[in-house]
Design an enzyme around this catalytic site. Structure first.
Site, mmCIF file in Angstrom:
data_model
loop_
_atom_site.group_PDB
_atom_site.id
_atom_site.type_symbol
_atom_site.label_atom_id
_atom_site.label_comp_id
_atom_site.label_asym_id
_atom_site.label_seq_id
_atom_site.Cartn_x
_atom_site.Cartn_y
_atom_site.Cartn_z
ATOM 1 C CB CYS A 1 24.508 12.942 -6.287
ATOM 2 S SG CYS A 1 23.234 11.716 -5.953
ATOM 3 C CB CYS B 1 25.375 10.295 -9.433
ATOM 4 S SG CYS B 1 24.010 11.420 -9.822
ATOM 5 C CG HIS C 1 21.174 13.979 -9.635
ATOM 6 N ND1 HIS C 1 21.572 13.480 -8.418
ATOM 7 C CD2 HIS C 1 20.899 15.299 -9.434
ATOM 8 C CE1 HIS C 1 21.550 14.458 -7.513
ATOM 9 N NE2 HIS C 1 21.135 15.572 -8.101
ATOM 10 N N GLY D 1 9.440 14.348 3.496
ATOM 11 C CA GLY D 1 10.509 13.822 4.340
ATOM 12 C C GLY D 1 11.859 13.634 3.688
ATOM 13 C CG HIS E 1 16.320 7.987 -2.262
ATOM 14 N ND1 HIS E 1 16.228 9.334 -2.559
ATOM 15 C CD2 HIS E 1 16.124 7.896 -0.920
ATOM 16 C CE1 HIS E 1 16.002 10.015 -1.447
ATOM 17 N NE2 HIS E 1 15.928 9.172 -0.441
ATOM 18 C CB CYS F 1 -10.208 -11.211 2.052
ATOM 19 S SG CYS F 1 -9.154 -9.773 1.843
ATOM 20 C CG HIS G 1 -6.502 -12.771 -0.685
ATOM 21 N ND1 HIS G 1 -6.964 -11.778 0.155
ATOM 22 C CD2 HIS G 1 -5.668 -13.528 0.070
ATOM 23 C CE1 HIS G 1 -6.455 -11.947 1.352
ATOM 24 N NE2 HIS G 1 -5.658 -12.998 1.337
ATOM 25 C CG HIS H 1 -6.337 -7.803 -0.261
ATOM 26 N ND1 HIS H 1 -7.252 -8.631 -0.862
ATOM 27 C CD2 HIS H 1 -5.760 -7.096 -1.271
ATOM 28 C CE1 HIS H 1 -7.245 -8.434 -2.179
ATOM 29 N NE2 HIS H 1 -6.350 -7.501 -2.449
ATOM 30 C CD GLU I 1 -6.126 17.406 10.895
ATOM 31 O OE1 GLU I 1 -5.925 18.299 11.756
ATOM 32 O OE2 GLU I 1 -6.561 17.650 9.761
HETATM 33 ZN ZN LIG Z 1 22.457 11.620 -8.111
HETATM 34 ZN ZN LIG Z 2 -8.286 -10.299 -0.217
#
Ligand SMILES: [Zn+2]
Ligand SMILES: [Zn+2]
Length: 349
Positions: free
Chosen positions: A43, A46, A113, A159, A166, A196, A240, A292, A308
């Protein structure tokens, strides 16, 4: 009956149709993660394999530790290249392009890891957030950068198939339509009401309480009223501020507790689902009052389908109030020993 709800920050409609699935617990599934050792010699993230990564930009070390705690370097296969290009648009008939330059950084969150943020000690989560802030500020110092997004992909449906924990930071010379649209919504509200919309939202949600997952001195975690999907969580600063770069040391420490608590609820309540989180900050040049900043955490427990894609209207099969109640009720075991990450195999439900 289902209900159409308007997301006030995006001006988008969501269909809340709980009868399509049923209870929040219907999402609790067994999940198979490939078994992982604390260290993997192959890896690149690592300890010991640092030379396999590009030049280090940042590292943090916790007091008394022999290894680094977090590291940042440029992505070896960046979506955007660092070579400074020409930001002026090129036109070819209807089509417009600019050079694909930007900054694409990788944040290694822990030397371990096989760990996941939900199981880290709170000071380790704080080290991740400090690393984000340092890099966010460094990107902000580059005046050609218009916008910086910090995000994490956890699991293949979110993904990534890389096990080593990470996250990534991408800075671009352009501001996307989605970000522009949020800015416009917040700006319009500010003009019309003189306050706001994010601050207002925090006040209203704290008063209503039904969608609040957790409150701390400086942050609130809540399920959006018109959440796009089940268990979607917003973490809003109660003070804020327009960008994550403005977060103070005390707020950062508090956010570490909050973020860990949110991720623990997903980990233990939904059995380590794939998820994304993203930290949304104002682009450069935006008035401080007009945006914000906040964090969005999206477990990937459902599927996006044709409706969708065709309408931009999401169908959420869990009432946001039920998602919040479920997340509030998750029992988080005492802090796991750092050497014993429970590997989930045969979890029923
Ligand atoms: Zn690793
Ligand atoms: Zn705000």
């Amino acid at each position: 009956m289902s209900e159409l709800r308007l997301n006030v920050l995006t001006n988008e409609w969501v269909i809340v149709a709980p009868e399509r699935v049923g209870r929040p617990t219907d999402f609790v599934r067994a999940r198979e993660r490939p078994p992982a050792a604390p260290f993997d010699a192959r890896c690149p993230f690592c300890p010991g394999n640092e030379a396999e990564c590009t030049t280090e930009l940042f590292r943090s070390t916790l007091s008394g530790a022999s290894s680094w705690q977090t590291r940042v370097f440029r992505n070896k296969f960046p979506a955007l290249s660092l070579d400074h290009g020409d930001p002026s648009p090129r036109r070819d008939g209807l089509h417009v392009s600019v050079d694909g330059f930007g900054v694409h950084e990788v944040v290694v969150e822990t030397p371990r890891h096989d760990m996941t943020a939900a199981l880290l000690r709170v000071e380790e989560v704080e080290a991740i957030l400090r690393t984000y802030r340092a890099r966010y500020r460094a990107c902000r110092a580059e005046d050609w950068i218009a916008h910086t997004v910090i995000f994490k992909n956890h699991g293949p449906n979110a993904g990534t198939s890389l096990i080593h924990p990470h996250s990534q930071i991408v800075s671009t010379p352009v501001v996307s339509n989605q970000v522009q649209s949020r800015l416009k919504v917040m700006g319009d509200y500010l003009t019309a009401h003189g306050e706001c919309i994010g601050c207002r939202l925090v006040d209203e949600e704290l008063q209503a309480g039904a969608r609040v997952v957790r409150v701390s001195e400086t942050f609130v975690a809540m399920v959006p009223y018109a959440a796009l999907s089940s268990f979607h969580i917003w973490v809003f600063p109660r003070r804020h501020a327009a960008s994550f770069g403005e977060v103070s040391d005390a707020e950062l420490a508090d956010l570490a507790h909050m973020l860990r608590a949110v991720l623990q609820r997903l980990y233990h309540g939904l059995h380590d689902p794939d998820f994304n989180y993203v930290i949304r900050s104002a682009p450069r040049g935006v008035r401080r009052e007009q945006f914000h900043w906040y964090m969005s955490v999206v477990p990937r427990v459902g599927q996006v389908a044709g409706f969708e894609l065709g309408s931009g209207v999401y169908i959420n099969v869990t009432r946001p109030e039920d998602s919040a109640e479920f997340l509030r009720s998750v029992r988080v075991p005492e802090e796991a020993a750092p050497s014993s990450r429970p590997h989930r195999t045969a979890v029923g439900g």
